[in-house]
Write a protein that holds these residues in place. Structure first.
Motif, PDB file in Angstrom:
ATOM      1  N   ALA A 216       0.823  -1.203   0.000  1.00 22.46           N
ATOM      2  CA  ALA A 216       0.000   0.000   0.000  1.00 22.46           C
ATOM      3  C   ALA A 216       0.857   1.253   0.000  1.00 22.46           C
ATOM      4  CB  ALA A 216      -0.918   0.010   1.223  1.00 22.46           C
ATOM      5  N   ILE A 217       0.352   2.290  -0.646  1.00 21.79           N
ATOM      6  CA  ILE A 217       0.930   3.621  -0.485  1.00 21.79           C
ATOM      7  C   ILE A 217       0.470   4.193   0.849  1.00 21.79           C
ATOM      8  CG2 ILE A 217       1.056   5.949  -1.464  1.00 21.79           C
ATOM      9  CD1 ILE A 217       0.426   4.757  -4.180  1.00 21.79           C
ATOM     10  N   ASP A 218      -0.764   3.872   1.217  1.00 20.23           N
ATOM     11  CA  ASP A 218      -1.361   4.276   2.486  1.00 20.23           C
ATOM     12  C   ASP A 218      -1.941   3.019   3.124  1.00 20.23           C
ATOM     13  OD1 ASP A 218      -3.283   5.066   4.445  1.00 20.23           O
ATOM     14  OD2 ASP A 218      -3.419   7.052   3.546  1.00 20.23           O
ATOM     15  N   ILE A 219      -1.257   2.474   4.133  1.00 20.30           N
ATOM     16  CA  ILE A 219      -1.654   1.185   4.712  1.00 20.30           C
ATOM     17  C   ILE A 219      -3.080   1.230   5.239  1.00 20.30           C
ATOM     18  CG2 ILE A 219      -1.189  -0.474   6.550  1.00 20.30           C
ATOM     19  CD1 ILE A 219       1.768   0.232   6.337  1.00 20.30           C
ATOM     20  N   ARG A 220      -3.410   2.257   6.014  1.00 22.85           N
ATOM     21  CA  ARG A 220      -4.745   2.331   6.619  1.00 22.85           C
ATOM     22  C   ARG A 220      -5.831   2.354   5.539  1.00 22.85           C
ATOM     23  NH1 ARG A 220      -7.536   4.491  11.274  1.00 22.85           N
ATOM     24  NH2 ARG A 220      -5.564   4.841  12.328  1.00 22.85           N
ATOM     25  N   LYS A 221      -5.660   3.190   4.545  1.00 22.46           N
ATOM     26  CA  LYS A 221      -6.665   3.335   3.492  1.00 22.46           C
ATOM     27  C   LYS A 221      -6.835   2.036   2.711  1.00 22.46           C
ATOM     28  CE  LYS A 221      -7.870   6.332  -0.417  1.00 22.46           C
ATOM     29  NZ  LYS A 221      -7.434   7.507  -1.226  1.00 22.46           N
ATOM     30  N   ARG A 222      -5.709   1.390   2.401  1.00 19.29           N
ATOM     31  CA  ARG A 222      -5.771   0.156   1.602  1.00 19.29           C
ATOM     32  C   ARG A 222      -6.440  -0.975   2.377  1.00 19.29           C
ATOM     33  NH1 ARG A 222      -7.275  -2.959  -1.202  1.00 19.29           N
ATOM     34  NH2 ARG A 222      -6.163  -4.390  -2.592  1.00 19.29           N
ATOM     35  N   VAL A 223      -6.110  -1.126   3.654  1.00 15.02           N
ATOM     36  CA  VAL A 223      -6.720  -2.195   4.450  1.00 15.02           C
ATOM     37  C   VAL A 223      -8.227  -1.986   4.541  1.00 15.02           C
ATOM     38  CG1 VAL A 223      -6.909  -3.155   6.770  1.00 15.02           C
ATOM     39  CG2 VAL A 223      -4.656  -2.774   5.763  1.00 15.02           C
ATOM     40  N   ASN A 224      -8.651  -0.755   4.793  1.00 13.08           N
ATOM     41  CA  ASN A 224     -10.093  -0.482   4.879  1.00 13.08           C
ATOM     42  C   ASN A 224     -10.814  -0.767   3.577  1.00 13.08           C
ATOM     43  OD1 ASN A 224     -10.836   0.432   7.575  1.00 13.08           O
ATOM     44  ND2 ASN A 224      -9.429   2.117   7.254  1.00 13.08           N
ATOM     45  N   SER A 225     -10.117  -0.601   2.455  1.00 10.28           N
ATOM     46  CA  SER A 225     -10.760  -0.862   1.158  1.00 10.28           C
ATOM     47  C   SER A 225     -11.118  -2.335   0.987  1.00 10.28           C
ATOM     48  CB  SER A 225      -9.848  -0.404   0.007  1.00 10.28           C
ATOM     49  OG  SER A 225      -8.736  -1.277  -0.156  1.00 10.28           O
ATOM     50  N   HIS A 226     -10.401  -3.230   1.680  1.00  7.76           N
ATOM     51  CA  HIS A 226     -10.736  -4.663   1.608  1.00  7.76           C
ATOM     52  C   HIS A 226     -12.129  -4.934   2.166  1.00  7.76           C
ATOM     53  CE1 HIS A 226      -7.022  -6.580   0.241  1.00  7.76           C
ATOM     54  NE2 HIS A 226      -6.350  -5.744   1.007  1.00  7.76           N
ATOM     55  N   PHE A 227     -12.579  -4.080   3.097  1.00  8.67           N
ATOM     56  CA  PHE A 227     -13.834  -4.321   3.780  1.00  8.67           C
ATOM     57  C   PHE A 227     -14.941  -3.372   3.328  1.00  8.67           C
ATOM     58  CE2 PHE A 227     -10.357  -4.897   7.082  1.00  8.67           C
ATOM     59  CZ  PHE A 227     -10.105  -6.201   6.689  1.00  8.67           C
ATOM     60  N   ALA A 228     -14.652  -2.587   2.272  1.00 12.47           N
ATOM     61  CA  ALA A 228     -15.624  -1.592   1.810  1.00 12.47           C
ATOM     62  C   ALA A 228     -16.795  -2.226   1.074  1.00 12.47           C
ATOM     63  CB  ALA A 228     -14.933  -0.572   0.902  1.00 12.47           C
ATOM     64  N   ASN A 229     -16.618  -3.436   0.586  1.00 14.88           N
ATOM     65  CA  ASN A 229     -17.733  -4.144  -0.056  1.00 14.88           C
ATOM     66  C   ASN A 229     -17.822  -5.543   0.529  1.00 14.88           C
ATOM     67  OD1 ASN A 229     -16.287  -6.214  -1.836  1.00 14.88           O
ATOM     68  ND2 ASN A 229     -15.304  -4.309  -2.494  1.00 14.88           N
ATOM     69  N   ASN A 230     -18.945  -6.156   0.348  1.00 11.57           N
ATOM     70  CA  ASN A 230     -19.154  -7.496   0.890  1.00 11.57           C
ATOM     71  C   ASN A 230     -19.627  -8.400  -0.241  1.00 11.57           C
ATOM     72  OD1 ASN A 230     -19.277  -9.513   2.829  1.00 11.57           O
ATOM     73  ND2 ASN A 230     -21.401  -9.081   3.340  1.00 11.57           N
ATOM     74  N   LYS A 231     -18.764  -8.575  -1.231  1.00 12.02           N
ATOM     75  CA  LYS A 231     -19.125  -9.347  -2.411  1.00 12.02           C
ATOM     76  C   LYS A 231     -19.569 -10.755  -2.027  1.00 12.02           C
ATOM     77  CE  LYS A 231     -16.115  -6.891  -5.641  1.00 12.02           C
ATOM     78  NZ  LYS A 231     -14.972  -7.004  -6.562  1.00 12.02           N
ATOM     79  N   PRO A 232     -20.561 -11.270  -2.718  1.00 12.18           N
ATOM     80  CA  PRO A 232     -21.153 -12.552  -2.301  1.00 12.18           C
ATOM     81  C   PRO A 232     -20.396 -13.785  -2.778  1.00 12.18           C
ATOM     82  CG  PRO A 232     -22.346 -11.673  -4.181  1.00 12.18           C
ATOM     83  CD  PRO A 232     -21.329 -10.628  -3.806  1.00 12.18           C
ATOM     84  N   GLY A 233     -19.294 -13.606  -3.485  1.00  9.06           N
ATOM     85  CA  GLY A 233     -18.565 -14.758  -4.010  1.00  9.06           C
ATOM     86  C   GLY A 233     -17.830 -15.539  -2.942  1.00  9.06           C
ATOM     87  N   ARG A 234     -17.514 -16.771  -3.256  1.00  9.53           N
ATOM     88  CA  ARG A 234     -16.858 -17.657  -2.297  1.00  9.53           C
ATOM     89  C   ARG A 234     -15.497 -17.124  -1.876  1.00  9.53           C
ATOM     90  NH1 ARG A 234     -15.273 -24.062  -3.321  1.00  9.53           N
ATOM     91  NH2 ARG A 234     -14.166 -24.372  -1.355  1.00  9.53           N
ATOM     92  N   GLN A 235     -14.711 -16.627  -2.841  1.00 13.48           N
ATOM     93  CA  GLN A 235     -13.367 -16.154  -2.541  1.00 13.48           C
ATOM     94  C   GLN A 235     -13.383 -15.039  -1.502  1.00 13.48           C
ATOM     95  OE1 GLN A 235     -10.918 -15.328  -6.000  1.00 13.48           O
ATOM     96  NE2 GLN A 235      -9.684 -13.867  -4.872  1.00 13.48           N
ATOM     97  N   LYS A 236     -14.279 -14.068  -1.688  1.00 12.74           N
ATOM     98  CA  LYS A 236     -14.356 -12.937  -0.764  1.00 12.74           C
ATOM     99  C   LYS A 236     -14.850 -13.384   0.605  1.00 12.74           C
ATOM    100  CE  LYS A 236     -14.485  -8.457   0.244  1.00 12.74           C
ATOM    101  NZ  LYS A 236     -13.484  -7.446   0.008  1.00 12.74           N
ATOM    102  N   GLN A 237     -15.858 -14.227   0.652  1.00 13.49           N
ATOM    103  CA  GLN A 237     -16.423 -14.650   1.935  1.00 13.49           C
ATOM    104  C   GLN A 237     -15.433 -15.498   2.735  1.00 13.49           C
ATOM    105  OE1 GLN A 237     -19.343 -13.504   3.242  1.00 13.49           O
ATOM    106  NE2 GLN A 237     -19.306 -12.179   1.446  1.00 13.49           N
ATOM    107  N   ASP A 238     -14.723 -16.400   2.052  1.00 14.53           N
ATOM    108  CA  ASP A 238     -13.702 -17.196   2.737  1.00 14.53           C
ATOM    109  C   ASP A 238     -12.584 -16.303   3.260  1.00 14.53           C
ATOM    110  OD1 ASP A 238     -15.139 -19.456   2.179  1.00 14.53           O
ATOM    111  OD2 ASP A 238     -13.851 -20.150   0.555  1.00 14.53           O
ATOM    112  N   PHE A 239     -12.242 -15.318   2.466  1.00 14.99           N
ATOM    113  CA  PHE A 239     -11.195 -14.369   2.831  1.00 14.99           C
ATOM    114  C   PHE A 239     -11.555 -13.621   4.115  1.00 14.99           C
ATOM    115  CE2 PHE A 239      -9.509  -9.938   2.005  1.00 14.99           C
ATOM    116  CZ  PHE A 239      -8.180 -10.242   2.267  1.00 14.99           C
ATOM    117  N   LEU A 240     -12.768 -13.074   4.179  1.00 19.30           N
ATOM    118  CA  LEU A 240     -13.196 -12.310   5.345  1.00 19.30           C
ATOM    119  C   LEU A 240     -13.269 -13.183   6.600  1.00 19.30           C
ATOM    120  CD1 LEU A 240     -15.996 -10.074   3.757  1.00 19.30           C
ATOM    121  CD2 LEU A 240     -13.678  -9.392   4.387  1.00 19.30           C
ATOM    122  N   ARG A 241     -13.731 -14.409   6.439  1.00 24.29           N
ATOM    123  CA  ARG A 241     -13.865 -15.298   7.597  1.00 24.29           C
ATOM    124  C   ARG A 241     -12.503 -15.646   8.208  1.00 24.29           C
ATOM    125  NH1 ARG A 241     -18.535 -17.541   5.094  1.00 24.29           N
ATOM    126  NH2 ARG A 241     -17.268 -18.855   3.739  1.00 24.29           N
TER     127      ARG A 241
END
Length: 469
Positions: A216-241
């Motif tokens: 990241a250029i901005d660690i805080r901003k980039r990390v928060n962007s991972h959680f800005a959406n809650n895509k319904p796909g398997r990859q995203k849901q497994d990732f968040l869990r």
């Protein structure tokens, strides 16, 4: 008003799975004022292990309505309410996805009873619904059925409302609060500690193992962007869990962050990193001895465990280099696979080839020139340092390339004068070199020549800057 929700599904992510049961309890902040539940025909098979877990089999849902048939009623119950669930992002992602497919856009505030329980009732060994209910004395009847779990969640939520002396629920509902978008097991303190600087970050699972590395250029901003959406796909849901904890390492520049990310992915091999695991240059320059004892140069695809002399992004880049070596060292175009037909050697025709292809030149003389071409290739690869800003005003960052190979990087005092490679190496951290890192550094060097300090490839002393550098 709150809508306390629980669902049962055919699998773990919404985009490829259906809902088999929904329960919604409307809570006015004091008590439940309305209950709704229904089985749903998912129009797809229910896996055997899920049938065993929930007790819902295909015969039970065969006469149940489809989701589209009850979508309007479900939407009317959820809209304009606060969506409450244990691990809210799971239930919310399913219902929002299937409501959207039925033509309804679900936009509500949401709160997670997992996250709230950790704040309002800290200190328990587990915050799974079953274990938490047992620890606080809530009877959980019909576990893994929607109404049973929703009723237990409602009791838990009532308890949280009564014990929330510090206003955690209201803080969670604040529009500026992003806490409810975070993975259920991730402490908000981990987010609060993140700096707004270049660097890399690590996502850890419940056993503290790194499962993802990002730059990241901005660690805080980039990390928060991972959680800005809650895509319904398997990859995203497994990732968040999988995310239970975040650590980070500051870097002074974006380039250092890119390099360190590649190094750490290679070292840790995290489960959720994919792209950089696969990156290697596709072609290589190889040298081998043929049956007649002549050394031959060839450009070919990279193969596992092979050791090329040099590597390339494209086969055209490889052939451009090998043609240059053929010309400069009087190598045979046939022995270097530039000329592949049975015609007379083009090199013999213009006297640049001395007849190795016809065995007119002794192999020792020809092989000596081949080895000389390889030595030349290594000698002309540049040695340079990229010197840039540091993490503080008292230091500067340094990335070192030695004969075209990435050596390492680190930080040196701002007022230090650089004379040679040897003195610089002592202050840098050695890192493994890969094609990806080498290519990235070379591209950066081409774009930012003002940041480079060149070294003589023979003496390793600093090389005076010329107009060509």
């Amino acid at each position: 008003m709150y809508a306390i929700v629980d669902i049962e599904t055919t699998g773990g992510h919404a985009s490829a799975n259906g809902i088999t049961e929904v329960a919604i309890l409307i809570h006015d902040g004091k008590e439940i004022i309305r209950k709704y539940s229904t089985l749903i025909n998912p129009l797809m098979p229910i896996p055997v292990y899920i049938q065993a877990l929930t007790g819902i089999d295909e015969e039970m849902v065969s006469r149940a309505p489809t989701f589209n048939q009850v979508a309007n009623e479900i939407y009317s119950l959820l809209q304009d309410k606060v969506f409450v669930a244990h691990n809210v992002n799971f239930d919310f992602s399913f219902l929002r996805y299937h409501l959207a497919a039925a033509g309804y856009v679900l936009q509500t505030k949401k709160v997670c009873t997992v996250r709230l329980s950790r704040k309002i009732m800290p200190g328990f060994s587990s915050y799974s619904l079953g274990k938490l209910c047992k620890q606080v004395g809530i009877d959980l009847i019909d576990r893994h059925r929607a109404m049973g779990d929703a009723s237990a969640t409602a009791c838990l939520f009532t308890m949280l409302l009564e014990r929330d002396t510090e206003g955690h629920i209201q803080k969670a509902l604040n529009q500026r609060s992003k806490e409810q978008s975070l993975p259920p097991h991730l402490p908000k303190d981990d987010i609060d500690k993140l700096p707004s600087v270049p660097g890399i970050y690590y996502f850890h699972n419940s056993k503290a193992k790194v499962v993802y590395v990002g730059k990241a250029i901005d660690i805080r901003k980039r990390v928060n962007s991972h959680f800005a959406n809650n895509k319904p796909g398997r990859q995203k849901q497994d990732f968040l869990r999988d995310i239970h904890h975040i650590t980070f390492a500051e870097c002074a520049t974006e380039l250092m962050a890119f390099i360190l990310e590649a190094v750490e992915i290679k070292r840790l091999w995290p489960a959720h990193n994919r792209a950089l695991k696969r990156f290697e240059h596709a072609f290589g320059l190889y040298v081998f001895e043929d049956q007649n004892g002549y050394l031959r140069l060839a450009v070919d695809k990279r193969r596992k465990f092979s050791q090329p002399v040099y590597t390339f992004n494209s086969i055209f880049e490889g052939y451009a280099l090998i043609k240059q070596l053929v010309k400069e060292f009087n190598l045979c175009p046939k022995l270097c696979f530039i000329q592949r037909n049975n015609d007379q050697c083009l090199g013999m025709h213009d006297h640049s080839c001395f007849g190795a292809c016809e065995q007119h030149e002794i192999k020792e003389d020809y092989n000596s020139r081949v080895l000389g071409s390889i030595d030349h290739l290594n000698s002309v690869l540049p040695s340079f340092a990229i010197v840039d800003k540091g993490r503080t005003l008292s230091e500067k960052s340094c990335i070192l390339m030695e004969k075209g190979i990435f050596y390492g990087m680190g930080f040196i005092p701002e007022d230090q004068h650089i004379d040679n490679i040897s003195s610089l190496k002592d202050q840098l951290t050695i890192h493994p070199s890969t094609d990806y890192i080498r290519n990235m550094i070379q591209n950066h060097a081409l774009k930012h020549p003002q940041k480079l300090i060149y070294f003589d490839s023979q003496t390793y002393e600093i090389q005076p800057r010329t107009n060509g550098n």
